[in-house]
Every structure is written in C-alpha cells, then in structure tokens.
Enzyme design. Structure first.
Site, PDB file in Angstrom:
ATOM      1  N   LYS A 129      26.074  28.409 125.709  1.00  0.00           N
ATOM      2  CA  LYS A 129      25.656  29.824 125.781  1.00  0.00           C
ATOM      3  C   LYS A 129      24.468  29.907 126.719  1.00  0.00           C
ATOM      4  CE  LYS A 129      26.783  33.789 123.929  1.00  0.00           C
ATOM      5  NZ  LYS A 129      28.090  34.231 123.400  1.00  0.00           N
ATOM      6  N   ASP A 166      28.691  38.479 127.788  1.00  0.00           N
ATOM      7  CA  ASP A 166      28.265  38.732 126.405  1.00  0.00           C
ATOM      8  C   ASP A 166      27.464  40.039 126.492  1.00  0.00           C
ATOM      9  OD1 ASP A 166      28.139  37.244 123.606  1.00  0.00           O
ATOM     10  OD2 ASP A 166      26.157  38.089 123.884  1.00  0.00           O
TER      11      ASP A 166
HETATM   12  P1  NDP Z   1      28.024  44.973 125.297  1.00  0.00           P
HETATM   13  O1  NDP Z   1      26.783  44.735 126.051  1.00  0.00           O
HETATM   14  O2  NDP Z   1      29.246  45.425 125.994  1.00  0.00           O
HETATM   15  O3  NDP Z   1      27.750  46.000 124.109  1.00  0.00           O
HETATM   16  C1  NDP Z   1      26.783  45.733 123.162  1.00  0.00           C
HETATM   17  C2  NDP Z   1      26.730  46.884 122.177  1.00  0.00           C
HETATM   18  O4  NDP Z   1      25.919  46.529 121.075  1.00  0.00           O
HETATM   19  C3  NDP Z   1      26.086  48.126 122.787  1.00  0.00           C
HETATM   20  O5  NDP Z   1      26.614  49.259 122.163  1.00  0.00           O
HETATM   21  C4  NDP Z   1      24.619  47.935 122.412  1.00  0.00           C
HETATM   22  O6  NDP Z   1      23.857  49.118 122.381  1.00  0.00           O
HETATM   23  C5  NDP Z   1      24.753  47.350 121.036  1.00  0.00           C
HETATM   24  N1  NDP Z   1      23.553  46.545 120.751  1.00  0.00           N
HETATM   25  C6  NDP Z   1      23.135  45.453 121.429  1.00  0.00           C
HETATM   26  N2  NDP Z   1      21.990  44.995 120.923  1.00  0.00           N
HETATM   27  C7  NDP Z   1      21.689  45.822 119.909  1.00  0.00           C
HETATM   28  C8  NDP Z   1      20.641  45.873 118.978  1.00  0.00           C
HETATM   29  N3  NDP Z   1      19.644  44.966 119.016  1.00  0.00           N
HETATM   30  N4  NDP Z   1      20.657  46.865 118.054  1.00  0.00           N
HETATM   31  C9  NDP Z   1      21.677  47.786 118.028  1.00  0.00           C
HETATM   32  N5  NDP Z   1      22.695  47.782 118.878  1.00  0.00           N
HETATM   33  C10 NDP Z   1      22.707  46.819 119.797  1.00  0.00           C
HETATM   34  O7  NDP Z   1      28.308  43.605 124.506  1.00  0.00           O
HETATM   35  P2  NDP Z   1      29.662  43.079 123.852  1.00  0.00           P
HETATM   36  O8  NDP Z   1      30.451  44.211 123.330  1.00  0.00           O
HETATM   37  O9  NDP Z   1      30.289  42.133 124.790  1.00  0.00           O
HETATM   38  O10 NDP Z   1      29.079  42.207 122.646  1.00  0.00           O
HETATM   39  C11 NDP Z   1      28.895  42.739 121.337  1.00  0.00           C
HETATM   40  C12 NDP Z   1      28.845  41.593 120.334  1.00  0.00           C
HETATM   41  O11 NDP Z   1      30.079  40.872 120.391  1.00  0.00           O
HETATM   42  C13 NDP Z   1      27.750  40.558 120.582  1.00  0.00           C
HETATM   43  O12 NDP Z   1      27.314  40.063 119.324  1.00  0.00           O
HETATM   44  C14 NDP Z   1      28.479  39.451 121.324  1.00  0.00           C
HETATM   45  O13 NDP Z   1      27.839  38.215 121.176  1.00  0.00           O
HETATM   46  C15 NDP Z   1      29.812  39.490 120.611  1.00  0.00           C
HETATM   47  N6  NDP Z   1      30.956  38.908 121.317  1.00  0.00           N
HETATM   48  C16 NDP Z   1      31.302  39.313 122.567  1.00  0.00           C
HETATM   49  C17 NDP Z   1      32.404  38.788 123.188  1.00  0.00           C
HETATM   50  C18 NDP Z   1      32.870  39.252 124.517  1.00  0.00           C
HETATM   51  O14 NDP Z   1      33.918  38.773 124.970  1.00  0.00           O
HETATM   52  N7  NDP Z   1      32.196  40.173 125.176  1.00  0.00           N
HETATM   53  C19 NDP Z   1      33.202  37.710 122.554  1.00  0.00           C
HETATM   54  C20 NDP Z   1      32.790  37.404 121.205  1.00  0.00           C
HETATM   55  C21 NDP Z   1      31.700  37.977 120.633  1.00  0.00           C
HETATM   56  P3  NDP Z   1      22.784  49.390 123.544  1.00  0.00           P
HETATM   57  O15 NDP Z   1      23.602  49.703 124.750  1.00  0.00           O
HETATM   58  O16 NDP Z   1      21.969  50.530 123.044  1.00  0.00           O
HETATM   59  O17 NDP Z   1      21.983  48.115 123.681  1.00  0.00           O
HETATM   60  O1  2IT Z   2      30.633  34.993 122.005  1.00  0.00           O
HETATM   61  C1  2IT Z   2      31.636  34.773 122.714  1.00  0.00           C
HETATM   62  O2  2IT Z   2      32.602  34.119 122.299  1.00  0.00           O
HETATM   63  C2  2IT Z   2      31.645  35.324 124.076  1.00  0.00           C
HETATM   64  N1  2IT Z   2      30.705  36.004 124.446  1.00  0.00           N
HETATM   65  C3  2IT Z   2      32.782  35.027 125.004  1.00  0.00           C
HETATM   66  C4  2IT Z   2      32.607  33.682 125.635  1.00  0.00           C
HETATM   67  C5  2IT Z   2      33.596  33.324 126.706  1.00  0.00           C
HETATM   68  O3  2IT Z   2      33.384  32.263 127.300  1.00  0.00           O
HETATM   69  O4  2IT Z   2      34.546  34.062 126.971  1.00  0.00           O
END
Ligand code: NDP
Ligand code: 2IT
Length: 448
Positions: A123, A163
C-alpha cells in the site's frame, strides 16, 4: 494463547502511535489462534508477518498554480511478497502517514491471498489533499510523486492502483510519468484508462464485487436483496458502483455520504446524477440535493455527537464504503435494533473492534472488508494478466470472472469458519483462510 499475546504486547510497545495498524493486528491475530501450532511459532511466522519487508518514505516537492513550492510526504509499504509481486492501492489524503498505510498494507496481504491469485500485499500514498486542487496541480503532484516511486515499482515487482483520492485521472498522470522516466510501456499500475491497458470492469469492480459477495452471503441464509432498502456510505468509486449493482439486483440504495454530510433519498439514489456530480463535476453532495428535489442533505454538524447518521436510517443491508472506523459500536447497535440483516464492508476496516463484536454476536450476515471488497484488487490482477498477455477481454468476461472470484472467496471463508466450529463467522474464516496460504508460502521460501 501466549504466543499471540506476546506479539500483540510487543507491537503495542513498538508502535504506540500507530492506532489503525494496532487495531488491524488486534482484529486478525486473536482469530488465528486455532491454527497457530508449534511449527508456526518456531518459524516466528507472526513476527515476520506483522513486519513489512520494506518501507519507503520520500519527499514530494511540487509547484502550485500560484508558483509556490509545496512539500508533501510520499510512502510505499512493500509488506509481503510471499504470494506474488506487491499489490495494493495508493491513497492521497491529508490523514496519510506510515501507520495508516501499514494497517492498509497488512489487510491487503490477507485480502490478496483470499482472491486465490498470485499477488502479494502493499500500500502507498501521500498526505496530499486533492480537494480544491486544479487539474494541473494534480498532474504536477502525480508526476513529482512518481519521480521517486518509479525506482521501487515494476510490472513484476510492485503494482500500485487507486484508493481514496486516486482514480483514473491520477493513475493516468502517474503512468505517463513512469513511462517517461523508464521508457517502459508495461502494466506497472492498474486502474488505467482503457486507451492504454486498462481493463473493462475495473472501475466497477470493487462496488460490484461487494454486492455479489453480499448476495452470496444472503443466498446461503435463504435471503436476498430484491426489493430491499439498503444504506451506503461514501460517494466515491466504491459507493457509486455499489449503488449501481444494488439497483441491478432489485434493491434500493437510499443513502450516500461524504466527509461533509449525507444524502437521504427515500426514492433511491439516482446513480446517473451521482456520477454526474462526483465523476464529472467533482462537486460536493449538496449539488446532488440541488438536482434531485426529493433528496435531503444532512450536514455532519447535524449528526448526533459521535455518530454517523447514515447508520440510523433503517435498512435491510448496510454497505460502509467511505473510510476506516466510520461505523462504531453505537452505530452497530442502532443498525441491529432497526432490523438490519446484513453488513458488507466496501471500505477497509470501516467498523471499529467493538462494532465487529456486536455484529458477530447478533449473528448478522457480515462480510468483513478483506473478503467483501476484494473484487477491486482481484480485477486489478485480471488487468495485469491482460497486460502481460497483450489481450483485451470483454466486459462480460471480466465481470464473469469477478463474480466467480467473489463466490470462491465467500465459500472459502464460510467453509473455513465451519471447519473451525464457528459457522457464519466470516471474520475468523477469512483471516484463517488468507493467513494459511501466506504462512505456508513464507515457510516454503525459507528464511532469507
Ligand atoms: P474515493 O476517493 O473514490 O471516495 C472516498 C469516499 O469516502 C468519498 O465520498 C469521501 O468523501 C469519503 N471519505 C474519505 N475519507 C473520509 C473521512 N475521513 N470521513 C468521511 N468520509 C470520507 O475512494 P474509494 O471509493 O476508492 O475508497 C473508499 C474506501 O474503499 C476506502 O476505504 C478504500 O480503501 C476502500 N477500497 C477501495 C478500493 C478501490 O478499488 N478503489 C478497493 C477496496 C477497498 P470526501 O470526498 O468528502 O473526502
Ligand atoms: O484496498 C484495495 O484493495 C484497493 N484499494 C485496490 C488495490 C488494487 O491494487 O487494485
């Protein structure tokens, strides 16, 4: 078991400030007790697994639109390569520090193992805040970040992805800089644009995979999502495609949120409007409420103290898709009281330890993050496979594989939970199933 306690105590003394890392360790290690025999202890398997193979920390200098020099901190945690090249996302958020990335990297090891694919755990990220930055500022930051990171990664070494705060735009700028510096046109990042090696269905994969997982879990209990009210937190990549797949399976997502507030749209979240607001305009959720008359925006200032108001909306299934520790003990109790039957985690470690205990005790269908959100990284590996073989698979091919992988993860976690006499406890099932493969691979590869 004394061995687990010994490792927990030692880590607590070594890293007292790394709260999220310690939380992740405290969730995983105790569940491994049934498999930790003398052989594992002799090999010091836990001590080796909680220590990253390598951590890289670096300075990122860049120039903003006013011509002022900005300085950020960049990191990559190369945690474990027993099963394959390091694989895991990059997070750009002001809260990023080494401890946070160690929690995410540690979780990633188990998650990647569960996918059944050849990927190790890593990460990275930076304390850069993309909010309010111009496109050119984001580009300059991404280039500066990659100017250092490129030395440490490669298509068979370490393959970052997105992420929080890192999506297709950022991946594109980083890919361009990697190519510029190395001359290599290779699958060094995933989540790329379809024009230069991206995979169909990677954008949708985490959210779709999450709902496939919830559906598998519920079907096993003779239930389903059809016609059901669901609550979703977050409004980024994972949340958007979670909502989209919920609609496709006949369910109705009624909430989304961000760090400033939440939307409650009782008729159901309009995914086309959400995409317009978040992916095209990059606006806040207040904009969604302007565009959808029946939807209500509730700012964080109006949430009850210490609570996430998303979880007080009654629902059949809840999908935390924003960030770590966004669902606490009180939130869990309220969900349970209101009749929630299923919680599936799209975000990494969204539930506090106390919340997890309450959810398990109430015997909800509970999909822990490292199993339920593994569809994103699994599809990243499918992107790597396409890049390595110079192929492009259709959306249906990739989505079909994603569905199969999620079903395998569910079956593996559920079967392992049964094997250890805790049927339905997917926390224990996923942790043990993920752990066993990594531990055996580490032992087989010797001490080096
Ligand atoms: P994005 O940046 O696309 O979206 C993040 C969302 O979460 C936004 O709505 C953001 O709001 C909100 N957010 C972030 N930090 C905070 C906080 N401290 N308090 C409240 N809201 C918050 O990220 P992703 O959708 O990609 O990721 C979301 C989650 O999913 C994370 O935990 C990530 O690790 C996990 N994840 C992502 C994967 C991926 O493929 N993208 C795969 C597996 C897990 P704001 O815009 O106001 O910050
Ligand atoms: O938390 C996760 O699994 C991710 N943000 C996706 C990682 C990846 O390599 O696609």
């Amino acid at each position: 078991m004394a061995y687990v306690q010994h490792v927990l105590d030692k880590l607590g003394r070594q890293y007292p400030g790394d709260q999220e890392f310690l939380q992740a360790i405290r969730e995983v290690l105790p569940t491994l007790r049934p498999v930790l025999d003398a052989r594992y202890e002799k090999c010091r398997i836990l001590e080796r697994m909680v220590e990253p193979e390598r951590v890289i920390a670096f300075r990122v200098d860049w120039v903003d639109d006013k011509g002022e020099v900005q300085v950020n901190r960049g990191f990559r945690v190369q945690f474990n390569s027993a099963l394959g090249p390091y694989k895991g996302g990059l997070r750009f958020h002001p809260s990023v520090n080494m401890g946070l990335l160690k929690f995410l990297g540690f979780e990633q090891i188990f998650k990647n193992s569960l996918t059944g694919l050849a990927i190790g755990g890593g990460k990275g990220g930076a304390d850069f805040d993309p909010k309010g930055k111009s496109d050119m500022e984001v580009m300059r930051f991404c280039q500066a970040f990659m100017s250092e990171l490129h030395r440490h990664i490669g298509a068979t070494i370490d393959v970052p992805a997105g992420d929080i705060g890192v999506g297709g735009r950022e991946i594109g700028y980083m890919y361009g800089q990697y190519k510029h510096l190395t001359k290599l046109y290779e699958g060094v990042l995933t989540g790329k644009n379809l024009l230069f090696g991206g995979s169909l269905a990677r954008t949708e994969a985490t959210g779709y995979g999450l709902v496939y997982f919830a559906d598998d879990m519920l079907k096993d209990r003779g239930q389903g999502l059809e016609g059901k009210i669901c609550t979703v937190s977050g409004s980024g990549n994972v949340a958007i495609y979670c909502c989209e797949k919920l609609w496709q399976l006949g369910a109705r997502p009624v909430t989304v949120s961000d760090s400033q507030g939440m939307i409650h749209d009782p008729d159901g979240i309009k995914v086309d409007v959400l995409k317009q607001v978040k992916e095209v305009e990059r606006a806040r959720l207040t904009r969604y409420a302007e565009l959808v008359p029946g939807a209500k925006h509730i700012p964080v200032a109006q949430y009850p103290a210490g609570r996430n108001a998303v979880w007080s909306i009654p629902c059949f299934a809840a999908f935390p898709c924003a960030t770590q520790n966004e669902l606490n003990h009180e939130d869990a109790k309220e969900l349970i009281k209101n009749g929630c039957a299923c919680i599936a985690e799209g975000a990494n470690m969204p539930s506090t330890l106390e919340a997890v205990d309450a959810i398990l005790e109430a015997k909800l269908a509970y999909g822990p993050a490292k199993a339920a959100n593994a569809g994103g990284v699994a599809t990243s590996q499918l992107e790597m496979a396409q890049n390595a073989s110079m192929q492009h698979w259709s959306f249906e091919q990739v989505d079909g594989q994603l569905k199969r992988i999620m079903a395998n993860i569910y079956n593996n976690a559920a079967t392992t939970a049964k094997e250890f006499k805790q049927p339905g406890n997917l926390v224990l099932g996923a942790n043990i199933a993920g752990f066993r493969k990594v531990a055996e691979a580490m032992i087989a590869q010797g001490i080096c």
